[in-house]
Write a protein that holds these residues in place. Sequence first.
Motif, PDB file in Angstrom:
ATOM      1  N   SER A 127       0.838  -1.197   0.000  1.00 34.90           N
ATOM      2  CA  SER A 127       0.000   0.000   0.000  1.00 34.90           C
ATOM      3  C   SER A 127       0.875   1.251   0.000  1.00 34.90           C
ATOM      4  CB  SER A 127      -0.898   0.000   1.241  1.00 34.90           C
ATOM      5  OG  SER A 127      -0.115   0.129   2.422  1.00 34.90           O
ATOM      6  N   GLU A 128       0.262   2.377  -0.288  1.00 41.86           N
ATOM      7  CA  GLU A 128       0.995   3.641  -0.256  1.00 41.86           C
ATOM      8  C   GLU A 128       1.533   3.904   1.149  1.00 41.86           C
ATOM      9  OE1 GLU A 128       1.926   5.529  -2.748  1.00 41.86           O
ATOM     10  OE2 GLU A 128       1.011   4.082  -4.110  1.00 41.86           O
ATOM     11  N   ARG A 129       0.766   3.534   2.175  1.00 44.99           N
ATOM     12  CA  ARG A 129       1.236   3.711   3.555  1.00 44.99           C
ATOM     13  C   ARG A 129       2.464   2.854   3.814  1.00 44.99           C
ATOM     14  NH1 ARG A 129      -0.878   1.106   8.583  1.00 44.99           N
ATOM     15  NH2 ARG A 129       0.073   2.235  10.317  1.00 44.99           N
ATOM     16  N   ALA A 130       2.430   1.600   3.331  1.00 38.51           N
ATOM     17  CA  ALA A 130       3.587   0.718   3.520  1.00 38.51           C
ATOM     18  C   ALA A 130       4.808   1.269   2.800  1.00 38.51           C
ATOM     19  CB  ALA A 130       3.254  -0.677   3.019  1.00 38.51           C
ATOM     20  N   LEU A 131       4.632   1.754   1.565  1.00 34.37           N
ATOM     21  CA  LEU A 131       5.753   2.296   0.810  1.00 34.37           C
ATOM     22  C   LEU A 131       6.348   3.511   1.504  1.00 34.37           C
ATOM     23  CD1 LEU A 131       4.258   1.973  -2.782  1.00 34.37           C
ATOM     24  CD2 LEU A 131       6.165   0.666  -1.837  1.00 34.37           C
ATOM     25  N   ALA A 132       5.496   4.297   2.159  1.00 30.92           N
ATOM     26  CA  ALA A 132       5.990   5.478   2.870  1.00 30.92           C
ATOM     27  C   ALA A 132       6.822   5.108   4.086  1.00 30.92           C
ATOM     28  CB  ALA A 132       4.806   6.358   3.293  1.00 30.92           C
ATOM     29  N   LEU A 133       6.595   3.915   4.654  1.00 31.47           N
ATOM     30  CA  LEU A 133       7.319   3.480   5.842  1.00 31.47           C
ATOM     31  C   LEU A 133       8.568   2.669   5.501  1.00 31.47           C
ATOM     32  CD1 LEU A 133       4.279   2.511   8.106  1.00 31.47           C
ATOM     33  CD2 LEU A 133       5.826   4.449   8.411  1.00 31.47           C
ATOM     34  N   LEU A 134       8.711   2.274   4.246  1.00 24.76           N
ATOM     35  CA  LEU A 134       9.920   1.572   3.801  1.00 24.76           C
ATOM     36  C   LEU A 134      11.020   2.590   3.506  1.00 24.76           C
ATOM     37  CD1 LEU A 134       8.278  -0.971   1.346  1.00 24.76           C
ATOM     38  CD2 LEU A 134       9.554  -1.591   3.411  1.00 24.76           C
TER      39      LEU A 134
END
Length: 309
Positions: A127-134
């Motif tokens: 998700s976009e949220r996951a990509l932001a936390l990577l």
Amino acid sequence: ADMVAVNSRFTQAAFAQAFPGLPLPRVLAPALNLAAYDTPPPPPRDPAVAALRSPRRLVLSINRFERKKGLRLAIDAAALLPRDVCLVVAGGWDVNVRENTDHLRELVAHARALGLSTRVIAPRAASERALALLPSDAERLPAFADADAPPPPPVDVLFVPSFSEGQRAFLLAHAQCVVYTPANEHLGIVPLEAMYMRVPVVAVDSGGPRETVVHGETGYLCEPSPDHFAEAIARVLAAPVDQRRAMGDAGRARVLQHFSLDAYADKLEALFETMFEYPPAVSAVLGVLMTLFIVGTSAVVILVLVLVS
């Protein structure tokens, strides 16, 4: 309970230390569902697998991205190995667990501080949220692999958070060594997975791995220091093919004998037979004593509440 069982002798000792007045629990090690590991890895055209290709020798670490798992040790050891080796750090990574997201970033920064080149592969359909936390340079997987595309650039450390079953199958099929870095782990399933897949294991000499890995036969048990780990990994990688194959065969045989579903069923049946040997009166007396304890405790609580009110 008529009987308590734990997953290892290490856990049994911890139980005895925590509850010195209780009977020693029995040991019932868990089993692997071996059928789950007999499935061949996905074809190279699968984007999730294509992203893992490397011309280097693969050393694999599988664990959750948690600080207690000692993953920094694997990276420190990798820094001492020749540059024809790629350490793959794969494991559970949950976007809702702050330690997972923070620790992955910490490990990437630590590897780069040691002068190691890195790549981070984002989970499929992240998700976009996951990509932001990577990490900001995490690579998204394409929908389809380009058969004519060149292989990914070789790196010293490849991070694979939230790896898929297909990626796990590929990595276990191609790894020449699996490293297991947690200290005082109560059992540890990863060494069993590796041994079943005929991959030698290098693990910390404490806890459950002392009961699963046979030193010098299915892998090596080491002090948790980069020097000791790097030396053991290098020994595995430098071993002749037939010696490494013999080590892998010994690991698979050990899992089949002691940690298969059939072995688990036999041990569980033996525990039931032992439990049924107790006279019924013993269980009845223990049940009465426990009931009296619960009733007595409840009565005291009720009395206190009445006095307070």
